[in-house]
Write an enzyme that holds these catalytic residues in place. Structure first.
Site, PDB file in Angstrom:
ATOM      1  N   CYS A   1     -24.890   4.514  -3.404  1.00 32.69           N
ATOM      2  CA  CYS A   1     -25.177   3.311  -3.209  1.00 32.69           C
ATOM      3  C   CYS A   1     -26.220   2.958  -2.371  1.00 32.69           C
ATOM      4  CB  CYS A   1     -23.843   2.558  -2.801  1.00 32.69           C
ATOM      5  SG  CYS A   1     -22.987   3.319  -1.574  1.00 32.69           S
TER       6      CYS A   1
ATOM      7  N   HIS B   1     -24.007  -3.650   1.420  1.00 33.92           N
ATOM      8  CA  HIS B   1     -24.558  -3.006   2.345  1.00 33.92           C
ATOM      9  C   HIS B   1     -25.968  -3.449   3.071  1.00 33.92           C
ATOM     10  CE1 HIS B   1     -21.631   0.283   1.637  1.00 33.92           C
ATOM     11  NE2 HIS B   1     -22.571   1.170   0.728  1.00 33.92           N
TER      12      HIS B   1
END
Lengths: 339, 339, 339, 339
Positions: free
Chosen positions: A149, A233
């Site tokens: 990711c 994130h």
């Protein structure tokens, strides 16, 4: 048009539930079955403990979870796999050998030279590795991987910068969300009033995968940390470019960036894969992670710190663009190309 | 020995309360008075809203807060100032002119060439600037500044690395605590399930102050962010050194680092200004910020990423070592030197 | 005086670590050994993952953890047990039969009529049940239980209210800390920006244990919830008293409450088991949980809502007064009484 | 059909932004202007600092904020007011006198006997107070209030319980969200790893308003606390009913509850104003606050603790059903009734 049939492996975890959510009422794909570990088998998805903010679509909540068994996977067009890596390493090759096309989230095989590691806007041509994979391994199906990711979120803005100004060196520091560790990955007493400056194996993945995806040999230094944020994130990036730039041009190049998913108007494609925020204090996880329904990354604080010294912050939704959404977009691209 | 008399300006804020806490029962210093803005004047400190985890020492909770008035500050050996910068810019020079020695936390005057900006273990000799300041400004007293909290925590490990291996270039990304913005600085709805990737004015301070303190001209790039942690700033640091190093040597050099506070066994000095953690997932704010009673910084994840490419993470308590504690240690050093 | 020898079972969990912390440098007790499950056996305590804010005392960090084996527990004066209930149910009776005196945290056997369930200030006389236990079970040792953490915190203020005004009915709603569920009990993604209004088995324990401890038959209704706080259970309590009261008298009676631990000046006894806060917005977990070094409970918001309708909020440290600290205090009381 | 024209007062705060969000693309209402305090006047809404998770609708982000001036409010069908109470107390009567119909969130005038305090499913008939208000005050317009957010969420389930089984006594303990205090209401350092067991003025409001809305004279005892949750108030409720009940019947009665908004299919009405969850650990703020697009309240843990002793937990979105959404629904009801 008949919808293509898809099957989900590992449907009960955080990423598995994202698959379920994103595939419910998908215009091209129809979920015909779900499998998970023995523990959940036989139960309905709605009984297993749904952990996303939106409730599961009722038609999916009623689906019964099957025990994962390679002999019992029905004939489908795509298998989406959110299995743990150690299980995936055993199951995915077996399924590929039997002819299934697997879009996989797990980290096994990602660095194999014949395995496509795809961000559809960044390296769509790497899908052609499937041919080489089939020849080399004698498979009728295929395994196609999505990157880590953090890698995906980083590479979306790096790609246009690389193409436009070249890259000599990259320093990255990440502040990653709790959901990236899975539902039970981070105990609450460990992270309350705290952060954890280490994520096992993560930094090596970002370095290796970025080189594979961008096919570039710049220096890249990565530090990954975990912060008390549910989803999204954040990555602080310093880029030493080969040629000088100005900040306005960088913002424009990032905003203009498009790939085949946009050209083909794929169902899950965000209108713009990279959104740029001009406010000084953005991107922020809670305010920006759902940009492009979680499929766009958001870039802010674009700065020129010195000649050929670029800095920016990029944020992306780790379980949508960073995981399930990226794989679904890849499957859409494969479906569109094979028509 | 009679204790030296000290006075606290701005005693009701987060840093002011740390002063009160750290000076209660101090072996050398006796708090003889407290001043704050009109709003709190006349009330007891214990009535104003104590926000630290430990309750105020009873003898201090009873002290009555005075209205800040330069004409009414009693004769004391040191004045500790935690005033907002705009108030400090007006009050501190007046007091210095009248003969007070002020240890100040606020950012005004920090970059003036005749103002000491002191981390007692790093640049104690800069205290000699006081003479130049008195001559140039015609003051009988003096203003001595502590650096920005992020600067202090960063410079403690940079100093021994600079001395031992030289520094060409530094990249820093910080994850800073809520208390650094003051009691009302960050609304809870702004930071819950979130982080804020920008702190106004902070990055420029860290760059400028580091150059002043270390008297070095290396490149330094800084990004500062705010995370949902009460106390303790975490800083991820990449250092391009002039000479190559090995990780074990870096750990040893950091652990061995000492300065005059340790040699003189000053009351507030930590035994070791830099503690090194070997566990992969440290330092962590909640577990490590009280190292050396909040006066040590904690370094972990020391890595050699390439030849002459050092990386580490440093954490320090922003309102103790980064603020009140550093100023008290500086006053102790001045007191010890003037005996 | 030679210190009494003690042994800790289950030393690696959250409560086990509190035992280690509170027993380090204890004036009466000396930890001669630690046991835990096979997973940790053979390692040093300092290597296992210390999760409390203060680091482990160095002399204890060096202790080697033994594999739990009833045949290898050394001769000691007290065994402190922080084992999971299902393990405790097997191990504790075996040890008691062999002559060990076990101070146990786990919930098994708590409601057995011959088992003391002790809050030393509230029902110290119930320690006499040990005789009956020994006779009935033929044990040379004994099992002495501490109540559920929520029960202990609730019963401390209920006891003086019961004695002074009588109690007809109690409604309780709790907001409990994460550490009460153990280190891995509450995943961070489950509790971030959230609360969980249910704790399995907790409400029944509070009801049953309160009746056993206070030997009173008032109605009691309990709802327990989990909130995003590391340590410190908060309990909102409505009490229908038998006789009317005024608020000042309630505050005084709570503050004056004492028991044998205070009279005997036991080492772990707080000076006052109940502290009363007059500020409108207290008690608060972060500010008040360490009152009396975690051994006092803090009561605030004492209100008279109608005739004979009392309301207050009580807060206590769930792993100190609510667990390890309460058991150590009980052992101190037993030691003092047997001299 | 032409849309009705509406105007928003106090459009920049947390509730003001919810009005903007909920009224964008509303099928019946068209926002023709926004006003706020001098500080924001002249700027575009998108520049002021949008704090909701979803970005503002582009057409609204472009609207220019006007300075609040009773002489310059255009002719509109409804004015939605999210002004602070002290401003509202001055502005709202002036506007009502001039003929504006104001749907107001602020607490002033709520308890006046001629002021409707409306939850559209619970006491829609109280809208008839407008006639009395106009006569008594000589106004051409009107002021219609929504209750305190905690009151609204509580009264939705109390109403059907009252109607079906009667109520003698209610004990409530709330755990309220940060957004209820406004954007700057709760500093992050005050609530991190903490809760605050007091909200000024809140308990009195819930008691008084509940009696006014339900026109019932049962005893009601309320304790309100603040927890670290962004949106969504949770309320633990004990009800002593007049007649006994069984749990299944309570769940059914709550689920079947409907009012005029459902019968008239008003645009903002949730299909069911009360949703019942059967899982033991629900409702939870993050998972349930958006039920019915934030307009349903969610009830769980329905228990029969003794004869005529009911307990349940109710959760609602405090700035949607508890504030802006409830007022919009009320305006829809007024519009539907006046056709």
């Amino acid at each position: 048009m008949d919808r293509l049939k898809v099957y989900i492996l590992g449907a009960t975890g955080l990423v598995g539930q994202r698959y379920v959510q994103l595939l419910a009422r998908h215009p091209w794909f129809e979920v015909v079955g779900l499998a998970a570990s023995e523990r959940s088998a036989g139960r309905r998805l709605g009984e297993v403990g749904w952990v996303l903010d939106e409730p599961p679509p009722p038609e999916v909540a009623e689906m019964r979870i099957e025990k994962l068994d390679v002999d019992k996977v029905p004939r489908v067009d795509f298998v989406f796999s959110a299995l743990p890596s150690e299980v995936a390493a055993r199951v995915e090759p077996e399924l590929a050998a039997r002819g299934y096309v697997i879009l996989s989230n797990s980290s096994n095989m990602r660095m194999d030279p014949d395995v496509p590691l795809i961000i559809p806007e960044v390296n769509p041509d790497d899908l052609s590795l499937v041919e080489r994979q089939r020849e080399g391994r004698g498979w009728r199906g295929a395994v196609v991987k999505k990157p880590n990711c953090t890698t995906t979120i980083l590479n979306l803005p790096l790609k246009p910068v690389l193409d436009e100004w070249g890259i000599e060196r990259v320093h990255v520091v990440t502040m990653q969300a709790l959901s990236g560790a899975g539902y039970s990955g981070v105990p609450s007493v460990a992270i309350a009033d705290n952060l954890i400056p280490f994520i096992r194996g993560e930094e090596e993945k970002v370095v290796g995968e970025t080189r594979k995806i961008l096919k570039a040999d710049f220096e890249i230094y990565v530090t990954t940390t975990r912060v008390n944020v549910v989803d999204g994130h954040t990555e602080v990036v310093y880029v030493d470019t080969r040629r000088d730039f100005d900040v306005t041009a960088v913002a424009e190049v990032l905003e203009r960036f498009r790939g085949p998913p946009q050209e083909l108007k794929l169902p899950t494609a965000p209108e713009r894969p990279i959104e740029v925020r001009r406010q000084a204090d953005r991107p922020q996880p809670r305010l920006d992670r759902m940009a492009g329904r979680g499929m766009a990354v958001v870039v802010g604080r674009i700065r020129r710190l010195a000649s050929r010294k670029l800095s920016f912050i990029v944020l992306g939704h780790n379980t949508i663009r960073g995981a399930a959404g990226n794989s679904i977009l890849t499957a859409e691209l494969m479906a569109a190309q094979s028509r």
